[in-house]
Write a protein that holds these residues in place. Structure first.
Motif, PDB file in Angstrom:
ATOM      1  N   TRP A  77     -16.891  27.389 104.985  1.00  0.00           N
ATOM      2  CA  TRP A  77     -15.665  26.862 104.384  1.00  0.00           C
ATOM      3  C   TRP A  77     -15.777  26.786 102.871  1.00  0.00           C
ATOM      4  O   TRP A  77     -14.825  27.090 102.149  1.00  0.00           O
ATOM      5  CB  TRP A  77     -15.365  25.470 104.946  1.00  0.00           C
ATOM      6  CG  TRP A  77     -14.519  25.458 106.176  1.00  0.00           C
ATOM      7  CD1 TRP A  77     -14.901  25.121 107.439  1.00  0.00           C
ATOM      8  CD2 TRP A  77     -13.133  25.809 106.274  1.00  0.00           C
ATOM      9  NE1 TRP A  77     -13.848  25.237 108.317  1.00  0.00           N
ATOM     10  CE2 TRP A  77     -12.751  25.660 107.624  1.00  0.00           C
ATOM     11  CE3 TRP A  77     -12.181  26.245 105.359  1.00  0.00           C
ATOM     12  CZ2 TRP A  77     -11.459  25.920 108.082  1.00  0.00           C
ATOM     13  CZ3 TRP A  77     -10.886  26.507 105.806  1.00  0.00           C
ATOM     14  CH2 TRP A  77     -10.547  26.344 107.150  1.00  0.00           C
ATOM     15  N   ILE A  78     -16.912  26.336 102.384  1.00  0.00           N
ATOM     16  CA  ILE A  78     -17.033  26.026 100.959  1.00  0.00           C
ATOM     17  C   ILE A  78     -17.543  27.196 100.136  1.00  0.00           C
ATOM     18  O   ILE A  78     -17.458  27.162  98.905  1.00  0.00           O
ATOM     19  CB  ILE A  78     -17.954  24.803 100.747  1.00  0.00           C
ATOM     20  CG1 ILE A  78     -19.377  25.109 101.201  1.00  0.00           C
ATOM     21  CG2 ILE A  78     -17.412  23.589 101.479  1.00  0.00           C
ATOM     22  CD1 ILE A  78     -20.353  23.965 100.988  1.00  0.00           C
ATOM     23  N   ARG A  79     -18.060  28.233 100.778  1.00  0.00           N
ATOM     24  CA  ARG A  79     -18.552  29.382 100.034  1.00  0.00           C
ATOM     25  C   ARG A  79     -17.383  30.184  99.480  1.00  0.00           C
ATOM     26  O   ARG A  79     -16.481  30.580 100.214  1.00  0.00           O
ATOM     27  CB  ARG A  79     -19.401  30.280 100.928  1.00  0.00           C
ATOM     28  CG  ARG A  79     -20.053  31.444 100.172  1.00  0.00           C
ATOM     29  CD  ARG A  79     -20.673  32.461 101.099  1.00  0.00           C
ATOM     30  NE  ARG A  79     -21.651  31.841 101.991  1.00  0.00           N
ATOM     31  CZ  ARG A  79     -21.534  31.822 103.306  1.00  0.00           C
ATOM     32  NH1 ARG A  79     -20.483  32.387 103.887  1.00  0.00           N
ATOM     33  NH2 ARG A  79     -22.446  31.235 104.052  1.00  0.00           N
ATOM     34  N   PRO A  80     -17.339  30.468  98.168  1.00  0.00           N
ATOM     35  CA  PRO A  80     -16.227  31.247  97.603  1.00  0.00           C
ATOM     36  C   PRO A  80     -16.255  32.682  98.099  1.00  0.00           C
ATOM     37  O   PRO A  80     -17.316  33.197  98.477  1.00  0.00           O
ATOM     38  CB  PRO A  80     -16.483  31.175  96.095  1.00  0.00           C
ATOM     39  CG  PRO A  80     -17.944  30.900  95.956  1.00  0.00           C
ATOM     40  CD  PRO A  80     -18.314  30.054  97.143  1.00  0.00           C
ATOM     41  N   PRO A  81     -15.110  33.364  98.124  1.00  0.00           N
ATOM     42  CA  PRO A  81     -15.077  34.758  98.577  1.00  0.00           C
ATOM     43  C   PRO A  81     -16.022  35.626  97.753  1.00  0.00           C
ATOM     44  O   PRO A  81     -16.046  35.543  96.528  1.00  0.00           O
ATOM     45  CB  PRO A  81     -13.614  35.166  98.363  1.00  0.00           C
ATOM     46  CG  PRO A  81     -12.845  33.884  98.353  1.00  0.00           C
ATOM     47  CD  PRO A  81     -13.774  32.854  97.770  1.00  0.00           C
ATOM     48  N   SER A  82     -16.778  36.452  98.424  1.00  0.00           N
ATOM     49  CA  SER A  82     -17.727  37.315  97.731  1.00  0.00           C
ATOM     50  C   SER A  82     -17.054  38.539  97.125  1.00  0.00           C
ATOM     51  O   SER A  82     -17.593  39.168  96.226  1.00  0.00           O
ATOM     52  CB  SER A  82     -18.826  37.767  98.701  1.00  0.00           C
ATOM     53  OG  SER A  82     -18.247  38.447  99.814  1.00  0.00           O
ATOM     54  N   ASN A  83     -15.876  38.869  97.614  1.00  0.00           N
ATOM     55  CA  ASN A  83     -15.154  40.048  97.129  1.00  0.00           C
ATOM     56  C   ASN A  83     -13.706  39.660  96.858  1.00  0.00           C
ATOM     57  O   ASN A  83     -13.000  39.220  97.764  1.00  0.00           O
ATOM     58  CB  ASN A  83     -15.227  41.181  98.152  1.00  0.00           C
ATOM     59  CG  ASN A  83     -14.625  42.472  97.630  1.00  0.00           C
ATOM     60  OD1 ASN A  83     -14.157  42.539  96.495  1.00  0.00           O
ATOM     61  ND2 ASN A  83     -14.649  43.508  98.449  1.00  0.00           N
ATOM     62  N   LEU A  84     -13.264  39.806  95.614  1.00  0.00           N
ATOM     63  CA  LEU A  84     -11.894  39.426  95.249  1.00  0.00           C
ATOM     64  C   LEU A  84     -10.871  40.467  95.695  1.00  0.00           C
ATOM     65  O   LEU A  84      -9.680  40.159  95.755  1.00  0.00           O
ATOM     66  CB  LEU A  84     -11.791  39.213  93.743  1.00  0.00           C
ATOM     67  CG  LEU A  84     -12.665  38.107  93.138  1.00  0.00           C
ATOM     68  CD1 LEU A  84     -12.366  37.956  91.652  1.00  0.00           C
ATOM     69  CD2 LEU A  84     -12.439  36.788  93.857  1.00  0.00           C
ATOM     70  N   LEU A  85     -11.296  41.670  96.027  1.00  0.00           N
ATOM     71  CA  LEU A  85     -10.360  42.739  96.385  1.00  0.00           C
ATOM     72  C   LEU A  85     -10.066  42.721  97.882  1.00  0.00           C
ATOM     73  O   LEU A  85     -10.543  43.552  98.642  1.00  0.00           O
ATOM     74  CB  LEU A  85     -10.917  44.096  95.949  1.00  0.00           C
ATOM     75  CG  LEU A  85     -11.087  44.278  94.440  1.00  0.00           C
ATOM     76  CD1 LEU A  85     -11.667  45.646  94.129  1.00  0.00           C
ATOM     77  CD2 LEU A  85      -9.751  44.096  93.721  1.00  0.00           C
ATOM     78  N   HIS A  86      -9.271  41.748  98.296  1.00  0.00           N
ATOM     79  CA  HIS A  86      -8.880  41.618  99.698  1.00  0.00           C
ATOM     80  C   HIS A  86      -7.648  42.481  99.984  1.00  0.00           C
ATOM     81  O   HIS A  86      -7.113  43.141  99.079  1.00  0.00           O
ATOM     82  CB  HIS A  86      -8.571  40.152 100.008  1.00  0.00           C
ATOM     83  CG  HIS A  86      -7.576  39.548  99.066  1.00  0.00           C
ATOM     84  ND1 HIS A  86      -6.226  39.830  99.108  1.00  0.00           N
ATOM     85  CD2 HIS A  86      -7.732  38.676  98.030  1.00  0.00           C
ATOM     86  CE1 HIS A  86      -5.598  39.169  98.174  1.00  0.00           C
ATOM     87  NE2 HIS A  86      -6.494  38.466  97.490  1.00  0.00           N
ATOM     88  N   LYS A  87      -7.180  42.483 101.233  1.00  0.00           N
ATOM     89  CA  LYS A  87      -6.024  43.286 101.643  1.00  0.00           C
ATOM     90  C   LYS A  87      -4.795  42.444 101.961  1.00  0.00           C
ATOM     91  O   LYS A  87      -3.814  42.956 102.506  1.00  0.00           O
ATOM     92  CB  LYS A  87      -6.390  44.127 102.877  1.00  0.00           C
ATOM     93  CG  LYS A  87      -7.476  45.156 102.619  1.00  0.00           C
ATOM     94  CD  LYS A  87      -7.758  45.977 103.873  1.00  0.00           C
ATOM     95  CE  LYS A  87      -8.856  47.002 103.629  1.00  0.00           C
ATOM     96  NZ  LYS A  87      -9.146  47.801 104.856  1.00  0.00           N
ATOM     97  N   MET A  88      -4.832  41.171 101.621  1.00  0.00           N
ATOM     98  CA  MET A  88      -3.678  40.314 101.901  1.00  0.00           C
ATOM     99  C   MET A  88      -2.525  40.617 100.961  1.00  0.00           C
ATOM    100  O   MET A  88      -2.727  40.861  99.765  1.00  0.00           O
ATOM    101  CB  MET A  88      -4.071  38.839 101.755  1.00  0.00           C
ATOM    102  CG  MET A  88      -5.002  38.324 102.832  1.00  0.00           C
ATOM    103  SD  MET A  88      -5.344  36.547 102.670  1.00  0.00           S
ATOM    104  CE  MET A  88      -6.471  36.533 101.279  1.00  0.00           C
ATOM    105  N   ASN A  89      -1.293  40.579 101.510  1.00  0.00           N
ATOM    106  CA  ASN A  89      -0.132  40.631 100.633  1.00  0.00           C
ATOM    107  C   ASN A  89       0.126  39.231 100.085  1.00  0.00           C
ATOM    108  O   ASN A  89      -0.558  38.269 100.443  1.00  0.00           O
ATOM    109  CB  ASN A  89       1.093  41.191 101.368  1.00  0.00           C
ATOM    110  CG  ASN A  89       1.459  40.365 102.596  1.00  0.00           C
ATOM    111  OD1 ASN A  89       1.375  39.140 102.596  1.00  0.00           O
ATOM    112  ND2 ASN A  89       1.877  41.042 103.663  1.00  0.00           N
TER     113      ASN A  89
END
Length: 381
Positions: A77-89
């Protein structure tokens, strides 16, 4: 006797042949029933195991990316995303970013960070100055860059800007797409639960103090720094459209600087808004510049007591026109910044202070070298 002999055997034969027939039918029926029941049970469990898994697999949304897998412990839960380039709109992103803990106390040692959100068209020409500003303060800041989708930064792995670009879209000055980009930056920064304060800057912005001073100033403030003024004349109330009613009245109409700092609560308010967004999208178009009115108006309605009603970014509008003054190599002197600092007067936590601006703009790429030469003496880093 012959007749009797002829009848008796016939009767005897019919009785012998007819007796076993119902028993065989019953045995066959029971066997068929048992087999049918067994097949039904096997089919049912097979469908439940394989069929539902297949249906679930087909309907799975792209939102469940590896970096957003369902958490099975607190660390996930608390770990920040390791990759900012996600596929969410944007719809999926804002929904995901709007998750808010209802319990105020954190069950772990949380170190609050400042999210620096860079809104830019392409490269960051003043990046070396920012690199020096951030150096030695890892764990107290996060960086997010929204540029044109066609731009790919070529930062080295040692740079603080390495892989810090978020999925972006084309932005038009003065249009709602500008606010969309700012909301997109906020939403991506909200995915890191340690980010507590969110600052919007451009590629032409510079820090005016060292990191420690800025962190202390923001973290100890009881207010968020967003200008929100009721301004008369054609550039204030003159931009109001009566179609804004009833969500926004003329008395509620506000104006402020595009460059803001907000805390986590206000950031969530901005990205979850569906009440005011359609009104500003449809009825605040040039010569109503939506980035100057949307957030100041919305937040002054929702949380007026949380706003300091001023910006932290110094800008020179003295030359007139639609854009502020830009400063190049020849403008960067000690006297220039001395004059800037001496002219400051404002309130901080309801007390008078002469430290009002933490950032300044607009600085041209040619200003980089003299800024680096003066940084240690003037800015303290």
């Amino acid at each position: 006797m012959a007749l009797e002999d002829g009848k008796e055997p016939g009767i005897t034969i019919r009785l012998i042949q007819n007796r076993p027939l119902p028993l065989r039918l019953l045995q066959f029926f029971l066997l068929f029933l048992v087999l049918g029941l067994g097949v039904s049970i096997i089919s049912m469990y097979t469908f439940r195991y394989f069929g539902i898994q297949n249906v679930t697999g087909v309907g799975r949304s792209n939102i469940f990316l590896p970096c957003f897998e369902a958490p099975n412990d607190l660390e996930n839960w608390i770990r920040p995303p390791s990759n900012l380039l996600h596929k969410m709109n944007d719809t999926e992103l804002f929904w995901r970013a709007s998750f808010v803990p209802r319990i105020k106390e954190y069950p772990y040692r949380r170190v609050p960070k400042i999210a620096f959100m860079f809104l830019t068209k392409g490269p960051l020409p003043l990046a070396p100055l920012w690199e020096r500003f951030f150096k030695g303060h890892e764990g107290l800041y996060s960086i997010y860059v929204h540029s044109l989708p066609s731009y790919a930064g070529n930062y080295t792995p040692s740079s603080v800007f390495y892989k810090r670009q978020i999925p972006s879209q084309v932005v038009e000055w003065g249009r709602m797409s500008m606010c969309d980009a700012e909301r997109r930056l906020l939403a991506n920064a909200l995915l890191d639960i340690s980010n507590e304060w969110f600052i919007l800057v451009s590629e032409a912005c510079i820090p005016l103090h060292n990191f420690s001073i800025i962190y202390r100033y923001i973290s100890r403030s009881r207010y968020s720094f967003m200008g929100s003024f009721d301004e008369d004349g054609p550039y204030g109330r003159g931009r109001y459209n009566w179609n804004m009613q009833p969500e926004v009245t003329l008395a509620q109409w506000r104006k402020g600087s595009q460059w803001f700092e907000v805390n986590r609560r206000l950031a969530v308010n901005i990205i979850e808004d569906t009440t005011y967004y359609p009104k500003f999208r449809d009825f605040c178009q040039p010569a109503c510049y939506v980035d100057e009115h949307y957030f100041p108006t919305m937040l002054s309605i929702q949380a007026p007591r949380l706003l300091a009603n001023r910006t932290l970014t110094w800008t020179d509008w003295s030359r007139g026109g639609a854009h502020p003054a830009t400063f190049g190599k020849a403008d960067i002197t000690e006297q220039f910044f001395k004059k800037m600092f001496e002219g400051q007067s404002c309130t901080y936590n309801n007390q008078p202070t002469t430290v009002c601006y933490l950032f300044a703009r607009k600085f041209a790429p040619s200003a980089l070298d003299p800024l680096l030469s003066l940084a240690s003496k003037v800015f303290g880093f």
